[in-house]
Design a protein around this motif. Structure first.
Motif, short mmCIF file in Angstrom:
data_model
loop_
_atom_site.label_atom_id
_atom_site.label_comp_id
_atom_site.label_asym_id
_atom_site.label_seq_id
_atom_site.Cartn_x
_atom_site.Cartn_y
_atom_site.Cartn_z
N UNK A 230 0.84 -1.18 -0.30
CA UNK A 230 -0.13 0.24 0.59
C UNK A 230 0.90 1.49 -0.48
N UNK A 231 0.25 2.45 -1.21
CA UNK A 231 1.13 3.15 -0.87
C UNK A 231 0.88 4.25 0.62
N UNK A 232 1.94 4.80 0.83
CA UNK A 232 1.89 5.62 1.99
C UNK A 232 0.83 6.65 2.29
N UNK A 233 0.31 7.34 1.52
CA UNK A 233 -0.30 8.09 1.53
C UNK A 233 -1.76 7.90 1.56
N UNK A 234 -2.64 7.54 0.60
CA UNK A 234 -3.40 6.89 0.25
C UNK A 234 -3.96 5.51 -0.18
N UNK A 235 -2.96 5.00 -0.23
CA UNK A 235 -3.26 3.35 0.53
C UNK A 235 -3.76 2.51 -1.18
N UNK A 236 -2.95 3.05 -1.86
CA UNK A 236 -3.59 2.79 -3.38
C UNK A 236 -1.78 1.90 -3.59
N UNK A 237 -1.59 1.55 -4.35
CA UNK A 237 -0.89 0.43 -4.78
C UNK A 237 0.38 0.97 -4.98
N UNK A 238 1.66 0.91 -3.86
CA UNK A 238 3.05 1.49 -4.29
C UNK A 238 3.50 1.57 -4.91
N UNK A 239 4.30 2.73 -5.64
CA UNK A 239 5.27 2.81 -6.64
C UNK A 239 6.63 3.04 -6.36
N UNK A 240 7.35 2.54 -6.54
CA UNK A 240 9.31 2.03 -5.97
C UNK A 240 10.01 1.91 -7.16
N UNK A 241 11.21 2.91 -6.52
CA UNK A 241 12.11 2.10 -7.03
C UNK A 241 13.24 1.52 -6.89
N UNK A 242 13.44 0.25 -7.99
CA UNK A 242 14.40 -0.92 -7.49
C UNK A 242 15.05 -0.87 -8.14
N UNK A 243 15.66 -2.38 -7.77
CA UNK A 243 17.49 -3.20 -7.98
C UNK A 243 18.80 -2.85 -7.91
N UNK A 244 19.83 -2.15 -8.88
CA UNK A 244 20.54 -1.58 -8.59
C UNK A 244 21.90 -1.22 -10.36
N UNK A 245 21.98 -0.87 -10.48
CA UNK A 245 22.74 0.45 -12.13
C UNK A 245 21.72 -1.03 -12.48
N UNK A 246 21.09 -0.59 -12.82
CA UNK A 246 19.43 -0.44 -13.99
C UNK A 246 18.73 -1.92 -14.25
#
Length: 223
Positions: A120-136
């Motif tokens: 869950x996303x922090x404010x709206x509790x929709x689906x979280x979007x993040x940045x993930x991985x290493x060096x692409x």
């Protein structure tokens, strides 16, 4: 809401220095009417007039991964994303991005990919979007399908990005964070299309096939 965890990092990326100089002159591929693979661009959410942004600030809840937000500032190096293919769907540098094509967006400053999952996303509790991985390099949850009206993604066109694994759309609905990223908007994913999920390509370097050599030579010469 979880507290965001912030780590300060220094970056002197050659590609960012090149982009900065490009924005004050003529960019590679600036005359192109469509978006191409290998381009480094900013994405504007049309409804809320914010650019897709990330930084080394982690969510204090949910996945705990690097946060993705929307910012009103136009001149911000943390809003540049590189357009790349996937392991199963190649994206050759300079080739037009097709409607229906699956791509990855790699955050230039941190090397992490635009990502989503069933947190869950922090404010709206929709689906979280993040940045993930290493060096692409991350995983299959970094893949987004371009939804547009014709055969290729046109630069002036409002488009949507559907997360391939969860079928949710990259969206902004206006919720704002407090400190340490006060005023930045929550970016999340939602199942239904709306005005909140429309994006447009903005500033950046739009690569053509013939620009590949020139781009590499510039980086080699400068660094």
């Amino acid at each position: 809401m979880g507290i965001l965890r912030c780590n300060i990092i220094a970056s002197s990326s050659p590609i960012l220095i090149f982009i900065s100089s490009c924005l004050f002159g003529q960019c590679l591929g600036s005359e192109l009417s469509f978006v191409t693979c290998g381009s480094v661009i900013k994405l504007l959410n049309i409804k809320h007039n914010v650019r897709l942004h990330s930084h080394d600030v982690r969510y204090g809840s949910g996945s705990g991964q690097q946060s993705v937000t929307g910012v009103t500032a136009v001149e911000d190096s943390n809003s540049y994303w590189s357009i790349r293919g996937t392991r199963d769907d190649l994206c050759h540098r300079g080739a037009p991005v097709k409607c229906g094509q699956t791509i990855r967006f790699t955050h230039v400053n941190t090397g992490r990919n635009l990502h989503s999952h069933y947190f869950a996303s922090p404010l709206s509790s929709n689906q979280e979007v993040s940045a993930f991985g290493e060096e692409g390099e991350g995983d299959h949850l970094d893949e987004w399908t371009v939804q547009c009206g014709g055969s290729v993604w046109k630069r002036e066109e409002a488009v949507r990005f559907r997360h391939r694994a969860t079928d949710a759309l990259l969206s902004v609905t206006g919720e704002q964070y407090g400190r340490p990223i006060q005023g930045q908007r929550e970016v999340h994913a939602m199942s239904s299309p709306s005005q909140h999920s429309l994006w447009k390509a903005m500033e950046g370097v739009f690569m053509k096939p013939s620009d590949t050599v020139a781009f590499r030579e510039h980086i080699h010469t400068e660094f």
